[in-house]
Design a protein around this motif. Structure first.
Motif, mmCIF file in Angstrom:
data_model
loop_
_atom_site.group_PDB
_atom_site.id
_atom_site.type_symbol
_atom_site.label_atom_id
_atom_site.label_comp_id
_atom_site.label_asym_id
_atom_site.label_seq_id
_atom_site.Cartn_x
_atom_site.Cartn_y
_atom_site.Cartn_z
ATOM 1 N N HIS A 43 20.873 11.084 -38.585
ATOM 2 C CA HIS A 43 22.365 10.749 -38.263
ATOM 3 C C HIS A 43 21.623 9.234 -37.841
ATOM 4 O O HIS A 43 22.673 9.177 -37.057
ATOM 5 C CB HIS A 43 22.999 11.143 -36.523
ATOM 6 C CG HIS A 43 22.561 12.912 -37.702
ATOM 7 N ND1 HIS A 43 24.283 13.209 -38.332
ATOM 8 C CD2 HIS A 43 22.583 14.303 -36.468
ATOM 9 C CE1 HIS A 43 24.418 14.037 -38.788
ATOM 10 N NE2 HIS A 43 23.707 15.042 -37.287
ATOM 11 N N CYS A 44 20.381 8.540 -37.608
ATOM 12 C CA CYS A 44 20.311 7.298 -37.128
ATOM 13 C C CYS A 44 19.358 7.048 -38.076
ATOM 14 O O CYS A 44 18.775 5.307 -37.730
ATOM 15 C CB CYS A 44 19.718 7.091 -36.129
ATOM 16 S SG CYS A 44 17.836 7.896 -35.965
ATOM 17 N N GLY A 45 18.716 7.710 -39.270
ATOM 18 C CA GLY A 45 18.081 6.700 -40.243
ATOM 19 C C GLY A 45 16.522 6.357 -39.569
ATOM 20 O O GLY A 45 15.999 5.840 -40.816
ATOM 21 N N GLY A 46 16.463 6.675 -39.047
ATOM 22 C CA GLY A 46 15.063 6.849 -38.293
ATOM 23 C C GLY A 46 13.805 7.937 -38.408
ATOM 24 O O GLY A 46 14.093 8.548 -39.189
ATOM 25 N N HIS A 47 12.785 6.521 -37.955
ATOM 26 C CA HIS A 47 11.370 8.917 -39.122
ATOM 27 C C HIS A 47 10.125 8.329 -37.696
ATOM 28 O O HIS A 47 10.553 6.749 -36.507
ATOM 29 C CB HIS A 47 10.870 8.142 -39.917
ATOM 30 C CG HIS A 47 10.566 7.061 -39.963
ATOM 31 N ND1 HIS A 47 10.661 5.638 -39.855
ATOM 32 C CD2 HIS A 47 8.612 6.456 -39.210
ATOM 33 C CE1 HIS A 47 10.124 5.214 -40.146
ATOM 34 N NE2 HIS A 47 8.485 5.523 -39.943
ATOM 35 N N ILE A 48 9.457 9.886 -36.860
ATOM 36 C CA ILE A 48 8.924 9.773 -36.248
ATOM 37 C C ILE A 48 7.586 9.942 -37.305
ATOM 38 O O ILE A 48 7.452 10.912 -38.360
ATOM 39 C CB ILE A 48 8.853 11.155 -35.997
ATOM 40 C CG1 ILE A 48 10.091 11.191 -34.748
ATOM 41 C CG2 ILE A 48 7.772 11.713 -34.825
ATOM 42 C CD1 ILE A 48 10.647 12.388 -34.117
ATOM 43 N N THR A 49 6.795 9.176 -36.772
ATOM 44 C CA THR A 49 5.184 9.633 -37.618
ATOM 45 C C THR A 49 4.254 10.649 -37.056
ATOM 46 O O THR A 49 4.139 10.663 -35.898
ATOM 47 C CB THR A 49 4.641 8.307 -37.694
ATOM 48 O OG1 THR A 49 4.952 6.989 -38.008
ATOM 49 C CG2 THR A 49 3.040 8.556 -39.108
ATOM 50 N N HIS A 50 3.706 11.678 -38.153
ATOM 51 C CA HIS A 50 2.858 12.678 -36.807
ATOM 52 C C HIS A 50 1.658 12.516 -37.727
ATOM 53 O O HIS A 50 1.181 12.344 -39.065
ATOM 54 C CB HIS A 50 3.608 13.827 -37.696
ATOM 55 C CG HIS A 50 5.200 14.690 -37.282
ATOM 56 N ND1 HIS A 50 4.874 14.875 -35.933
ATOM 57 C CD2 HIS A 50 6.076 14.250 -37.260
ATOM 58 C CE1 HIS A 50 6.738 15.398 -35.691
ATOM 59 N NE2 HIS A 50 6.598 14.771 -36.764
ATOM 60 N N TRP A 51 0.632 11.833 -36.974
ATOM 61 C CA TRP A 51 -0.633 12.030 -37.085
ATOM 62 C C TRP A 51 -1.805 13.021 -37.029
ATOM 63 O O TRP A 51 -1.711 13.835 -36.115
ATOM 64 C CB TRP A 51 -1.408 10.890 -36.880
ATOM 65 C CG TRP A 51 -0.866 9.424 -36.215
ATOM 66 C CD1 TRP A 51 0.024 9.035 -36.035
ATOM 67 C CD2 TRP A 51 -1.151 8.708 -37.351
ATOM 68 N NE1 TRP A 51 0.976 7.916 -36.173
ATOM 69 C CE2 TRP A 51 -0.398 7.256 -37.442
ATOM 70 C CE3 TRP A 51 -1.671 8.500 -39.024
ATOM 71 C CZ2 TRP A 51 -0.113 6.728 -38.405
ATOM 72 C CZ3 TRP A 51 -1.653 7.588 -39.538
ATOM 73 C CH2 TRP A 51 -0.785 6.354 -38.904
ATOM 74 N N MET A 52 -1.843 14.007 -38.513
ATOM 75 C CA MET A 52 -2.864 14.904 -39.208
ATOM 76 C C MET A 52 -3.793 15.384 -37.131
ATOM 77 O O MET A 52 -3.764 16.190 -37.279
ATOM 78 C CB MET A 52 -3.301 14.776 -39.936
ATOM 79 C CG MET A 52 -4.167 16.694 -40.062
ATOM 80 S SD MET A 52 -4.346 17.091 -41.846
ATOM 81 C CE MET A 52 -2.908 16.862 -42.360
ATOM 82 N N HIS A 53 -4.356 14.195 -37.041
ATOM 83 C CA HIS A 53 -5.283 13.603 -36.671
ATOM 84 C C HIS A 53 -4.985 14.284 -35.408
ATOM 85 O O HIS A 53 -6.156 14.992 -34.032
ATOM 86 C CB HIS A 53 -6.723 13.187 -36.565
ATOM 87 C CG HIS A 53 -6.375 12.093 -36.173
ATOM 88 N ND1 HIS A 53 -5.561 10.931 -36.931
ATOM 89 C CD2 HIS A 53 -5.507 11.091 -34.907
ATOM 90 C CE1 HIS A 53 -5.211 10.057 -36.018
ATOM 91 N NE2 HIS A 53 -5.531 10.196 -34.634
ATOM 92 N N ARG A 54 -3.966 14.035 -34.497
ATOM 93 C CA ARG A 54 -3.031 14.179 -33.309
ATOM 94 C C ARG A 54 -2.861 15.726 -33.554
ATOM 95 O O ARG A 54 -2.760 16.267 -32.205
ATOM 96 C CB ARG A 54 -2.222 13.113 -33.263
ATOM 97 C CG ARG A 54 -2.262 11.781 -32.725
ATOM 98 C CD ARG A 54 -1.380 10.756 -32.435
ATOM 99 N NE ARG A 54 -0.967 11.325 -31.153
ATOM 100 C CZ ARG A 54 -1.047 10.957 -29.933
ATOM 101 N NH1 ARG A 54 -2.349 10.070 -30.006
ATOM 102 N NH2 ARG A 54 -0.938 11.100 -28.727
ATOM 103 N N VAL A 55 -1.993 15.937 -34.296
ATOM 104 C CA VAL A 55 -1.139 17.696 -34.415
ATOM 105 C C VAL A 55 -2.314 18.779 -34.430
ATOM 106 O O VAL A 55 -2.503 19.534 -33.300
ATOM 107 C CB VAL A 55 -0.692 17.225 -35.824
ATOM 108 C CG1 VAL A 55 -0.089 18.826 -35.823
ATOM 109 C CG2 VAL A 55 0.393 16.476 -35.934
ATOM 110 N N VAL A 56 -3.626 18.606 -34.871
ATOM 111 C CA VAL A 56 -5.127 19.402 -35.070
ATOM 112 C C VAL A 56 -5.093 19.745 -33.670
ATOM 113 O O VAL A 56 -5.702 20.657 -32.959
ATOM 114 C CB VAL A 56 -6.019 19.057 -36.178
ATOM 115 C CG1 VAL A 56 -6.897 19.960 -35.535
ATOM 116 C CG2 VAL A 56 -5.226 19.368 -37.335
#
Length: 182
Positions: free
Chosen positions: A46-59
């Protein structure tokens, strides 16, 4: 031996992870930035934006405001053993030599034309410390000593073995630092 898995990235490269995280991470399509860090985008409806997920931060399960450091500097190596939570300053302390420094092969060392000497520079708690040396390897050793003393496990040290001369001038490295070391 550690159980590892490989995830193939959109550009044909790969990343290495712990095997027990394969199902969680492989559920997404991952990309790689110009520095080798692995990421994925999540579109916000609904807003056209995005979130970046960095794998090293997820792990590493890195919290907002903290950083994740790759111990071995290989951004595609996202195994837990290679990742550690740190501050921004600690992350910079473990960084490699700056690409713009072309006068020396060592981190924290450059040629100073005015003094006609090798200049060692390091920032400790926001304070710049300088030293001037006749030999490049001598300046690198001074950087290593201060980095080890102040940065501990995050110190990225220079490999000076191939460059160190067999004898040094008869003066202490400590005597050449400015401001004077305590």
């Amino acid at each position: 031996m550690q159980n590892i898995s490989v995830i193939w990235l959109k550009n044909g490269n790969f990343t290495v992870i712990d095997a027990d995280m394969f199902d969680e991470l492989n559920a997404y399509k991952w990309s790689q930035d110009k520095d080798g860090h692995v990421y994925r985008y999540e579109t916000i409806p609904h807003c056209g934006g995005h979130i970046t997920h960095w794998m090293h931060r997820v792990v590493n399960r890195t919290k907002k405001g903290d950083f994740t450091d790759h111990r071995n500097l290989l951004a595609w190596d996202n195994r837990r053993i290679n990742l550690r939570t740190c501050s921004g300053a600690q992350n910079r302390q473990n960084a490699p030599k700056r690409k713009g420094n072309t006068s020396s092969v060592f981190k924290g060392v450059n040629w100073d034309k005015r003094s006609n000497k090798w200049r060692m520079q390091i920032v400790v708690n926001g304070r710049q410390i300088y030293g001037y040396f006749d030999m490049e390897g001598e300046a690198a050793l001074a950087y290593n000593a201060l980095a080890q003393q102040h940065f501990g496990e995050f110190a990225r040290l220079n490999d000076v073995k191939p460059f160190v001369a067999t004898t040094f001038p008869d003066r202490s490295i400590k005597d050449q630092l400015w401001p004077p070391a305590n």
